[in-house]
Design a protein around this motif. Structure first.
Motif, PDB file in Angstrom:
ATOM      1  N   ARG A 430      65.169  18.263  14.373  1.00  0.00           N
ATOM      2  CA  ARG A 430      64.164  17.222  14.366  1.00  0.00           C
ATOM      3  C   ARG A 430      63.217  17.472  15.522  1.00  0.00           C
ATOM      4  NH1 ARG A 430      67.259  11.868  16.790  1.00  0.00           N
ATOM      5  NH2 ARG A 430      67.660  12.713  18.845  1.00  0.00           N
ATOM      6  N   GLN A 450      58.957  14.163  11.511  1.00  0.00           N
ATOM      7  CA  GLN A 450      59.327  15.497  11.073  1.00  0.00           C
ATOM      8  C   GLN A 450      58.088  16.357  10.956  1.00  0.00           C
ATOM      9  OE1 GLN A 450      61.291  14.679   7.375  1.00  0.00           O
ATOM     10  NE2 GLN A 450      63.123  13.846   8.346  1.00  0.00           N
ATOM     11  N   GLN A 452      55.590  19.059   9.390  1.00  0.00           N
ATOM     12  CA  GLN A 452      55.212  19.478   8.047  1.00  0.00           C
ATOM     13  C   GLN A 452      54.639  20.890   8.086  1.00  0.00           C
ATOM     14  OE1 GLN A 452      55.850  17.229   5.410  1.00  0.00           O
ATOM     15  NE2 GLN A 452      56.882  16.214   7.121  1.00  0.00           N
ATOM     16  N   CYS A 459      56.544  10.573   9.102  1.00  0.00           N
ATOM     17  CA  CYS A 459      57.760   9.801   9.308  1.00  0.00           C
ATOM     18  C   CYS A 459      58.740  10.054   8.168  1.00  0.00           C
ATOM     19  CB  CYS A 459      57.435   8.308   9.404  1.00  0.00           C
ATOM     20  SG  CYS A 459      58.897   7.252   9.583  1.00  0.00           S
ATOM     21  N   GLY A 460      60.003  10.259   8.520  1.00  0.00           N
ATOM     22  CA  GLY A 460      61.029  10.479   7.516  1.00  0.00           C
ATOM     23  C   GLY A 460      61.477   9.218   6.811  1.00  0.00           C
ATOM     24  N   TRP A 461      61.028   8.047   7.283  1.00  0.00           N
ATOM     25  CA  TRP A 461      61.395   6.788   6.643  1.00  0.00           C
ATOM     26  C   TRP A 461      60.269   6.240   5.782  1.00  0.00           C
ATOM     27  CZ3 TRP A 461      64.283   3.347  10.796  1.00  0.00           C
ATOM     28  CH2 TRP A 461      65.478   3.967  11.114  1.00  0.00           C
ATOM     29  N   PRO A 550      68.255  14.988  12.614  1.00  0.00           N
ATOM     30  CA  PRO A 550      67.317  13.916  12.251  1.00  0.00           C
ATOM     31  C   PRO A 550      68.072  12.689  11.739  1.00  0.00           C
ATOM     32  CG  PRO A 550      67.404  15.514  10.497  1.00  0.00           C
ATOM     33  CD  PRO A 550      68.301  16.037  11.586  1.00  0.00           C
ATOM     34  N   PRO A 651      64.595  15.525   1.026  1.00  0.00           N
ATOM     35  CA  PRO A 651      64.678  16.980   1.185  1.00  0.00           C
ATOM     36  C   PRO A 651      65.568  17.596   0.121  1.00  0.00           C
ATOM     37  CG  PRO A 651      65.958  15.867   2.877  1.00  0.00           C
ATOM     38  CD  PRO A 651      65.178  14.800   2.168  1.00  0.00           C
ATOM     39  N   GLY A 715      68.422   8.853   8.858  1.00  0.00           N
ATOM     40  CA  GLY A 715      67.447   9.674   9.562  1.00  0.00           C
ATOM     41  C   GLY A 715      66.970   9.032  10.837  1.00  0.00           C
TER      42      GLY A 715
END
Length: 715
Positions: A430, A450, A452, A459-461, A550, A651, A715
Motif C-alpha cells: 500500500r 492505492q 494507479q 481510494c480503495g473504499w 492495504p 482486485p 482495506g
C-alpha cells in the motif's frame, strides 16, 4: 347484574365495533367443534400432535421459515423434535403453506416441533422419512442459529450446516460413555501470576459467570491456564467450551486437560479427527456424556449442556473467521452464547485485538493482565533495526540482513535453536508517506489510497481520486510503496551458517515442535513450531511487508504475529532476544519493544472511534457484478444513518489462488461497496440487507450479490 362480567353483553355494549368483532370471533372459535383427524391419501396420521413443523435445509433467504407437514402414524414414534427428516419440496410443485399438492424432490430438514394443528387450512404433505431417531437439534442450538443468522444477514439453514456435523450411522449406534461426576476444584496454579487471576478461577468454581479479556504472559503456560479455567467450571457442575485457531493449539489444550483431569472428561473437535470420530465426539457432547469441549472454529456451535464458560484463544487469527455463509466469527458467536446462556466468557491471547479492547472499555468484560514487573521477567529482550540502520549497514545492503541480526543469530545458536520469521508471499503493498511511513488515507472516508497505472491515487473504499495528497502527520508530499518480503532467506542463512541445520515451516509443511538443539527454523507467520525449552533468539524480517498491507488491521495483525513469535523465545533473564527489522518509531514496533499489546489496542480503538471505523461502527460489504451491485444498492432500504462507500472495482485474484466466497470468478470483474452505520444500527443494517437479498432471490434474479457483515479485510 353481576359486577364480575366476562365478555358478555355488558362489556360488548361498551366496546368499539372492531373490538366487538374480535370478541365475537374468539367466542365462535371457542364453541366450534374440534376438527376431525386429518388423513393423507387415506393413510392414518399420528393421533397425538399430527403436525410436524420442519426447517427445510435450503439456504435461500426467502425460504428462511418453517413449513408444516403431516406425521404419518408409522413415523409417530421416531418423529421427535430435533431429529433429521426428509420431506418433499420442489419449486413450483410443493409449497406447503401456499396449499399446493404434494410433489417435488426429497430434501433434508430438521423437525422443530410437533403441533396439534396447523394454521394452514389446506391439505398437508406428509413427512417422507425420519432419517434417524437421534435428536441433533435442541431448542438452545436452534435459538443460537437464529441469533447468528440475524446478526450476519443469513439463513438459519446455512448456520445449521456449520453447527451440525454430517451424520454417521455407525457413530450413532455406538453408545456414549456414562457421564463422570464433577472433578474437584483445581488450585489457581499459574493464574496467580495475573492480577485477579486467582479470583477468576475461584469464581468459575463457585458457579459464577465472570467475563474477562486475558492478556497471557509469554511462554507455554497458556494452555495449562486454559485447562485450569475449564476444570474450575466442571467442578461447579457446568460445561465449558474452548475454541482455538488450529489443530496444533487444540492438541496442546487437549494434552493439558488430560494431564489435569484424566481421560474421558472432554471432547476434542477438530477436522483432523475424521468425520466419523468427530461425529461420535459431538454426539457424546449432545447426549450429555461429556461436559467440556476443545476444538477449532466449527466447535463454536458445540451443544454443550449447561454452559458455564465459553473461551476463545487468539481471536485475531484469520482461522476464526468462517468462509462459508453467513461467515460468522468464532469470537462473536461465543459472545452471543455468553449472552444467551448467561455464562462466563474468556477471550485470551498473547496479543490484544481492538474488539477485545472494546469489550473492556465498554465495561462488558474485565481485564486479566499481569503487572509490568511480571511482564518484564517473562518477555524476551526486543531490539529494532530501522531503515536508517540498514542504509548505513554494508552487510545489510549486500545480504539483506543487518549486522545486528547476524550477531544475534550467531550468539543464539550457541545456546539453542533460533527462529526466523519471514512474511508470506503475496502481501499487497500500500502507499505510505516516504518520510514518516504513516499510511496514506482518503480525506473523504479515511480509506487506504492505492497507486494507479497513470500515477494517480484512488481510494480503495469510496473510489475517489486524490490529486493533492499530503501527509497529515509530518506534512510530507512524497509517497512510497511498501516492501514485499524476502524469498531466499532460508538459502542465505544456510550459506551463512553451513554447519547448522535449517528447518522450514510453512503452508506446505508445518512443524509442530523442534528439539532444543542449535538449528535455524525459518517459518511464515502462524506456522512457528514450539521449541523445547524455548528459542534462544528470533529474527522478525521484512516488517514492512506486514505493516504495508492495504488493510485496516495491518498494524494490529503485524504486532500479533510478532508477539506470537516472541512468546516462543526464552525470557530476557535467560538471554532470550528478538530482533525486528522495521522502523522503530512506528506504533506497532514500539508496542513490541515495550511488550504492550493492550496499550496498542486501546490507541487503535480511540483512532477508529474518531474515524468511524469498525468495531466502533458496523460495516457490510456488498460485492458482485457491477450492474447487480448497483441494482441491489438502489433497492435496499438502508437505515437513515447508513453511509455507502463506493462501489469500487475489486482486485483480480492472482491465477492459481483458490477462490473465496465474495470474490469474482476467473476472468470476471466485480465491484464492491461498503456500507457503514454508527453504533446501535448494526441490527437494522443486517435486517435491511437480509430483506433485500430475500426479495432478490424470490424474484429469481440470476446474477449473484454477496453480502458480508463485518468483513475482516476492508482495506
Amino acid at each position: 347484574m353481576s359486577s364480575e362480567n366476562g365478555p358478555g353483553d355488558g362489556d360488548a355494549a361498551q366496546a368499539p365495533p372492531e373490538q366487538l368483532a374480535l370478541i365475537r370471533e374468539s367466542v365462535r372459535k371457542a364453541k366450534a367443534p374440534r376438527a376431525k383427524p386429518r388423513t393423507w391419501r387415506g393413510a392414518a396420521l399420528a393421533e397425538h400432535l399430527p403436525v410436524a413443523r420442519v426447517l427445510v435445509d435450503k439456504g435461500v433467504l426467502h425460504l428462511d421459515r418453517y413449513f408444516d407437514y403431516a406425521v404419518p402414524a408409522e413415523l409417530d414414534a421416531d418423529a421427535r423434535p430435533g431429529v433429521r427428516v426428509r420431506v418433499r419440496f420442489g419449486a413450483g410443485r410443493h409449497r406447503v403453506r401456499e396449499g399446493r399438492r404434494e410433489g417435488g424432490g426429497l430434501v433434508d430438514g430438521y423437525l422443530v416441533e410437533r403441533l396439534a394443528d396447523s394454521d394452514y387450512s389446506g391439505p398437508l404433505a406428509a413427512l417422507a422419512q425420519v432419517v434417524s431417531p437421534e435428536p441433533v437439534l435442541s431448542a438452545e442450538l436452534l435459538g443460537l442459529a437464529r441469533a447468528v443468522a440475524d446478526r450476519y444477514a443469513g439463513s438459519v439453514a446455512d448456520v445449521l450446516q456449520l453447527a451440525v456435523p454430517p451424520r454417521s450411522a455407525r457413530a450413532e449406534r455406538r453408545p456414549s460413555p456414562a457421564p463422570l461426576p464433577p472433578p474437584p476444584a483445581p488450585d489457581p496454579g499459574s493464574w496467580a501470576r495475573y492480577e485477579q487471576g486467582s479470583a477468576f478461577v475461584e469464581s468459575l468454581a463457585a458457579g459464577g459467570a465472570p467475563r474477562a479479556v486475558w492478556n497471557a504472559l509469554p511462554g507455554p503456560s497458556w494452555c495449562e491456564e486454559l485447562a485450569r479455567a475449564v476444570a474450575a467450571t466442571l467442578a461447579s457442575g457446568r460445561g465449558a467450551l474452548v475454541v482455538v485457531p488450529d489443530g496444533r493449539a487444540a492438541a496442546r489444550v487437549d494434552a493439558a486437560l488430560t494431564a489435569l483431569l484424566g481421560e474421558g472428561r472432554h471432547a476434542l473437535l477438530t477436522a483432523e479427527a475424521g468425520p466419523e470420530k468427530r461425529y461420535a465426539q459431538w454426539l457424546a457432547v449432545r447426549r450429555g456424556a461429556v461436559r467440556a469441549v476443545v476444538g477449532t472454529r466449527a466447535a463454536m456451535f458445540a451443544p454443550v449442556a449447561d454452559l458455564g464458560l465459553v473461551a476463545v484463544w487468539d481471536d485475531g487469527d484469520d482461522s476464526h473467521s468462517e468462509q462459508h455463509a453467513p461467515q460468522p466469527h468464532a469470537r462473536d458467536v461465543l459472545l452471543l452464547r455468553a449472552a444467551l446462556d448467561k455464562c462466563g466468557f474468556l477471550l485470551g491471547g498473547w496479543s490484544c485485538t481492538v474488539e477485545a479492547a472494546q469489550l473492556v472499555e465498554s465495561g462488558w468484560a474485565r481485564p486479566l493482565v499481569a503487572g509490568r514487573e511480571q511482564v518484564r521477567r517473562a518477555a524476551p529482550l526486543v531490539r529494532t533495526v530501522g531503515d536508517e540502520d540498514l542504509a548505513r549497514d554494508e552487510a545489510a545492503r549486500a545480504a539483506r540482513l543487518p549486522t545486528l541480526a547476524w550477531q544475534v543469530v550467531r550468539d543464539g545458536l550457541r545456546h539453542g535453536p533460533v527462529l526466523v520469521q519471514v512474511p508470506r508471499r503475496g502481501y499487497v503493498p500500500r502507499m505510505a508517506c516516504a518520510n514518516c511511513r504513516a499510511p496514506a488515507r482518503c480525506r473523504h472516508c479515511a480509506g487506504p489510497l492505492q497507486g494507479q497505472d497513470a500515477g494517480t491515487l484512488r481510494c480503495g473504499w469510496c473510489g475517489r481520486e486524490e490529486g493533492a495528497w499530503h501527509c497529515p502527520e509530518c506534512g510530507g508530499f512524497r509517497l512510497r510503496a511498501q516492501v514485499v518480503g524476502a524469498r531466499r532467506t532460508a538459502e542465505e542463512l544456510g550459506r551463512a551458517f553451513p554447519a547448522v541445520p535449517v528447518r522450514t515451516s510453512g503452508r506446505e509443511h508445518v512443524l509442530d515442535t523442534v528439539p532444543d538443539a542449535p538449528a535455524l527454523v525459518v517459518s511464515t507467520p502462524g506456522a512457528e513450531p514450539v521449541a523445547e525449552g524455548g528459542y534462544a533468539a528470533a529474527l522478525l524480517l521484512d516488517g514492512w511487508a506486514m505493516l504495508g498491507r492495504p488493510d485496516l488491521r495491518a498494524g494490529e495483525d503485524a504486532l500479533r504475529r510478532w508477539i506470537a513469535a516472541g512468546a516462543l523465545v526464552r525470557p530476557q533473564g535467560e538471554r532470550g532476544t528478538v530482533v525486528v527489522v522495521a522502523e522503530p518509531t512506528l506504533r506497532p514496533v514500539q508496542a513490541l519493544v515495550r511488550w504492550d499489546p493492550v496499550g496498542h489496542a486501546l490507541r487503535e480503538l480511540a483512532e477508529r472511534a474518531e474515524l468511524g471505523f469498525p468495531p466502533v461502527s458496523r460495516m457490510a460489504a456488498v460485492s458482485g457484478p457491477p450492474e447487480s451491485v448497483a441494482e441491489f444498492l438502489a433497492a435496499v432500504e438502508l437505515p437513515a444513518e447508513a453511509q455507502v462507500l463506493g462501489p469500487v472495482p475489486l482486485p483480480v485474484a492472482p491465477p492459481g489462488r483458490p477462490r473465496r466466497s465474495g470474490t469474482p470468478p476467473p476472468g470476471e470483474h466485480w465491484d464492491r461497496a461498503l456500507i457503514r452505520v454508527p453504533p446501535g444500527s448494526g441490527s437494522a443494517l443486517a435486517t435491511a440487507l437480509k430483506t433485500a437479498r430475500a426479495s432478490r432471490t424470490a424474484r429469481g434474479t440470476a446474477e449473484p450479490v454477496w453480502v458480508r457483515i463485518d468483513p475482516p479485510d476492508i482495506g
